[in-house]
Write a protein that holds these residues in place. Structure first.
Motif, mmCIF file in Angstrom:
data_model
loop_
_atom_site.group_PDB
_atom_site.id
_atom_site.type_symbol
_atom_site.label_atom_id
_atom_site.label_comp_id
_atom_site.label_asym_id
_atom_site.label_seq_id
_atom_site.Cartn_x
_atom_site.Cartn_y
_atom_site.Cartn_z
ATOM 1 N N MET A 95 0.841 -1.196 0.000
ATOM 2 C CA MET A 95 0.000 0.000 0.000
ATOM 3 C C MET A 95 0.881 1.253 0.000
ATOM 4 S SD MET A 95 -3.155 -0.979 -0.059
ATOM 5 C CE MET A 95 -4.090 0.408 0.580
ATOM 6 N N PRO A 96 0.381 2.353 -0.600
ATOM 7 C CA PRO A 96 1.160 3.593 -0.636
ATOM 8 C C PRO A 96 1.639 4.062 0.738
ATOM 9 C CG PRO A 96 -0.708 3.763 -2.105
ATOM 10 C CD PRO A 96 -0.877 2.465 -1.348
ATOM 11 N N SER A 97 0.811 3.829 1.764
ATOM 12 C CA SER A 97 1.196 4.275 3.102
ATOM 13 C C SER A 97 2.445 3.567 3.611
ATOM 14 C CB SER A 97 0.038 4.047 4.072
ATOM 15 O OG SER A 97 -0.304 2.662 4.130
ATOM 16 N N LEU A 98 2.791 2.435 2.997
ATOM 17 C CA LEU A 98 3.992 1.708 3.394
ATOM 18 C C LEU A 98 5.195 2.059 2.536
ATOM 19 C CD1 LEU A 98 2.493 -1.857 4.045
ATOM 20 C CD2 LEU A 98 3.097 -0.121 5.733
ATOM 21 N N PHE A 99 5.021 2.038 1.196
ATOM 22 C CA PHE A 99 6.198 2.216 0.366
ATOM 23 C C PHE A 99 6.587 3.679 0.150
ATOM 24 C CE2 PHE A 99 3.163 2.387 -3.252
ATOM 25 C CZ PHE A 99 3.686 3.454 -3.982
ATOM 26 N N ILE A 100 5.642 4.619 0.239
ATOM 27 C CA ILE A 100 5.991 6.018 0.006
ATOM 28 C C ILE A 100 6.933 6.562 1.080
ATOM 29 C CG2 ILE A 100 5.061 8.378 -0.032
ATOM 30 C CD1 ILE A 100 2.763 7.340 -1.713
ATOM 31 N N PRO A 101 6.690 6.314 2.387
ATOM 32 C CA PRO A 101 7.660 6.781 3.390
ATOM 33 C C PRO A 101 9.059 6.222 3.168
ATOM 34 C CG PRO A 101 5.598 6.212 4.449
ATOM 35 C CD PRO A 101 5.488 5.730 3.035
ATOM 36 N N VAL A 102 9.143 4.945 2.741
ATOM 37 C CA VAL A 102 10.448 4.348 2.457
ATOM 38 C C VAL A 102 11.094 5.044 1.260
ATOM 39 C CG1 VAL A 102 11.655 2.240 1.778
ATOM 40 C CG2 VAL A 102 9.768 2.124 3.413
ATOM 41 N N ALA A 103 10.289 5.303 0.223
ATOM 42 C CA ALA A 103 10.807 5.973 -0.967
ATOM 43 C C ALA A 103 11.296 7.378 -0.642
ATOM 44 C CB ALA A 103 9.722 6.032 -2.047
ATOM 45 N N GLU A 104 10.579 8.072 0.240
ATOM 46 C CA GLU A 104 11.003 9.412 0.634
ATOM 47 C C GLU A 104 12.294 9.372 1.438
ATOM 48 O OE1 GLU A 104 6.821 11.893 0.884
ATOM 49 O OE2 GLU A 104 7.451 10.746 2.644
ATOM 50 N N LYS A 105 12.395 8.398 2.334
ATOM 51 C CA LYS A 105 13.575 8.296 3.193
ATOM 52 C C LYS A 105 14.824 7.954 2.395
ATOM 53 C CE LYS A 105 15.230 6.087 7.443
ATOM 54 N NZ LYS A 105 14.880 5.133 8.533
ATOM 55 N N THR A 106 14.670 7.115 1.375
ATOM 56 C CA THR A 106 15.817 6.686 0.572
ATOM 57 C C THR A 106 16.126 7.618 -0.594
ATOM 58 O OG1 THR A 106 14.390 5.311 -0.820
ATOM 59 C CG2 THR A 106 15.388 4.268 1.114
ATOM 60 N N GLY A 107 15.191 8.549 -0.881
ATOM 61 C CA GLY A 107 15.393 9.458 -2.002
ATOM 62 C C GLY A 107 14.836 8.953 -3.314
ATOM 63 N N LEU A 108 14.291 7.736 -3.318
ATOM 64 C CA LEU A 108 13.741 7.169 -4.552
ATOM 65 C C LEU A 108 12.451 7.848 -4.988
ATOM 66 C CD1 LEU A 108 14.337 3.352 -3.959
ATOM 67 C CD2 LEU A 108 15.474 4.817 -5.625
ATOM 68 N N ILE A 109 11.855 8.646 -4.100
ATOM 69 C CA ILE A 109 10.593 9.298 -4.435
ATOM 70 C C ILE A 109 10.742 10.214 -5.642
ATOM 71 C CG2 ILE A 109 10.928 11.297 -2.912
ATOM 72 C CD1 ILE A 109 7.622 9.371 -3.543
ATOM 73 N N ALA A 110 11.941 10.786 -5.835
ATOM 74 C CA ALA A 110 12.168 11.680 -6.980
ATOM 75 C C ALA A 110 12.030 10.914 -8.292
ATOM 76 C CB ALA A 110 13.539 12.327 -6.880
ATOM 77 N N GLU A 111 12.621 9.709 -8.349
ATOM 78 C CA GLU A 111 12.529 8.903 -9.564
ATOM 79 C C GLU A 111 11.110 8.379 -9.776
ATOM 80 O OE1 GLU A 111 15.655 5.970 -10.140
ATOM 81 O OE2 GLU A 111 16.823 6.981 -8.585
ATOM 82 N N ILE A 112 10.473 7.968 -8.694
ATOM 83 C CA ILE A 112 9.091 7.503 -8.800
ATOM 84 C C ILE A 112 8.191 8.628 -9.289
ATOM 85 C CG2 ILE A 112 7.085 6.680 -7.501
ATOM 86 C CD1 ILE A 112 9.051 5.214 -5.648
ATOM 87 N N GLY A 113 8.367 9.811 -8.694
ATOM 88 C CA GLY A 113 7.566 10.968 -9.080
ATOM 89 C C GLY A 113 7.757 11.345 -10.534
ATOM 90 N N GLU A 114 8.997 11.288 -10.994
ATOM 91 C CA GLU A 114 9.282 11.616 -12.395
ATOM 92 C C GLU A 114 8.597 10.631 -13.327
ATOM 93 O OE1 GLU A 114 13.223 12.081 -15.244
ATOM 94 O OE2 GLU A 114 13.307 12.700 -13.135
ATOM 95 N N TRP A 115 8.643 9.342 -12.975
ATOM 96 C CA TRP A 115 7.986 8.316 -13.799
ATOM 97 C C TRP A 115 6.479 8.547 -13.832
ATOM 98 C CZ3 TRP A 115 4.234 4.654 -12.841
ATOM 99 C CH2 TRP A 115 4.056 3.681 -13.832
ATOM 100 N N VAL A 116 5.878 8.855 -12.667
ATOM 101 C CA VAL A 116 4.435 9.068 -12.592
ATOM 102 C C VAL A 116 4.029 10.254 -13.461
ATOM 103 C CG1 VAL A 116 2.555 9.820 -11.083
ATOM 104 C CG2 VAL A 116 4.112 8.015 -10.336
ATOM 105 N N ILE A 117 4.746 11.366 -13.334
ATOM 106 C CA ILE A 117 4.407 12.566 -14.107
ATOM 107 C C ILE A 117 4.506 12.288 -15.605
ATOM 108 C CG2 ILE A 117 5.125 14.922 -14.658
ATOM 109 C CD1 ILE A 117 6.041 15.112 -11.693
ATOM 110 N N GLU A 118 5.581 11.621 -16.020
ATOM 111 C CA GLU A 118 5.762 11.304 -17.435
ATOM 112 C C GLU A 118 4.626 10.408 -17.937
ATOM 113 O OE1 GLU A 118 9.240 9.649 -20.437
ATOM 114 O OE2 GLU A 118 9.318 9.128 -18.311
ATOM 115 N N LYS A 119 4.268 9.401 -17.128
ATOM 116 C CA LYS A 119 3.229 8.456 -17.538
ATOM 117 C C LYS A 119 1.868 9.150 -17.616
ATOM 118 C CE LYS A 119 2.748 4.094 -18.617
ATOM 119 N NZ LYS A 119 3.485 3.547 -19.771
ATOM 120 N N VAL A 120 1.566 9.980 -16.644
ATOM 121 C CA VAL A 120 0.278 10.678 -16.639
ATOM 122 C C VAL A 120 0.153 11.578 -17.861
ATOM 123 C CG1 VAL A 120 -1.066 12.474 -15.487
ATOM 124 C CG2 VAL A 120 -0.118 10.589 -14.160
ATOM 125 N N ILE A 121 1.187 12.351 -18.145
ATOM 126 C CA ILE A 121 1.132 13.269 -19.282
ATOM 127 C C ILE A 121 1.009 12.502 -20.591
ATOM 128 C CG2 ILE A 121 2.487 14.947 -20.600
ATOM 129 C CD1 ILE A 121 3.461 16.075 -17.948
#
Length: 208
Positions: free
Chosen positions: A1-27
């Motif tokens: 669930m997002p409530s589990l993996f998002i805090p981990v992604a933020e702590k490790t810095g991977l949230i930037a790559e995830i966010g970039e992928w999401v934005i590209e895919k949405v557009i």
């Protein structure tokens, strides 16, 4: 669930790559959907870590430059957590830049944080999203239901649209409709689905 993996992604810095992928895919997918449904908009969550790093600003701008018109069909959702006291935070600059491009801004999980009224006025949010904690109490007699009434009244006074999260029952939906809440999300209305299934969903529920 997002409530589990998002805090981990933020702590490790991977949230930037995830966010970039999401934005590209949405557009990419939004560009195709708009050919059939020109009034459709898509909401993208931006995490506090993305916004406060300052990196998201350039990422978003780079993708929007590919299709500048699509900004009008995007809503960027941010949480009250970014509304910190420092007026110079990169998050505030990013929000202002997105608005200047024509995108709309939604304050997510409203009622669970500590944002001040001055911030709400300064940033000029287009939408306030009522947290599911309050939506779930709408079909019960409780103090939380009274708070929900106050949130709705507050949103009206700010002259912004309200979106109710976590609509799960017909009673909740009717409660909100009776108070002219035009937008909502939850399993009663739809559930997460891949893009192809979503296209079938649109075809069966919307008119061109």
């Amino acid at each position: 669930m997002p409530s589990l993996f998002i805090p981990v992604a933020e702590k490790t810095g991977l949230i930037a790559e995830i966010g970039e992928w999401v934005i590209e895919k949405v557009i990419e997918e939004q560009s195709q959907l708009l050919k059939v449904y020109p009034d459709l908009y898509t909401a993208i969550n931006l995490s506090p870590a993305q916004l406060n790093s300052g990196a998201s600003n350039q990422t978003i701008l780079r993708f929007l430059e590919k299709d500048c018109k699509i900004a009008n069909n995007l809503v960027f959702e941010i949480t009250e957590a970014i509304l910190i006291e420092d007026d110079k935070t990169p998050a505030l600059d990013t929000v202002a830049r997105l608005r200047s491009l024509g995108a709309r801004i939604s304050l997510d999980d409203f009622g669970t944080g500590h944002s001040g009224i001055s911030y709400l006025h300064k940033l000029g949010f287009d939408y306030l999203k009522i947290d599911r904690v309050y939506t779930s109490a709408s079909d019960a007699s409780s103090s939380i239901a009274s708070i929900l009434e106050g949130i709705i009244d507050f949103g009206r006074r700010l002259q912004v649209e309200l979106i109710a999260e976590g609509i799960e029952t017909e009673a909740q939906q009717q409660f909100l409709l009776n108070r002219d809440i035009r937008y909502g999300q939850g399993r009663l209305l739809a559930y997460p689905m891949p893009i192809r299934e979503f296209e079938y969903f649109l075809a069966g529920n919307l008119k061109n």
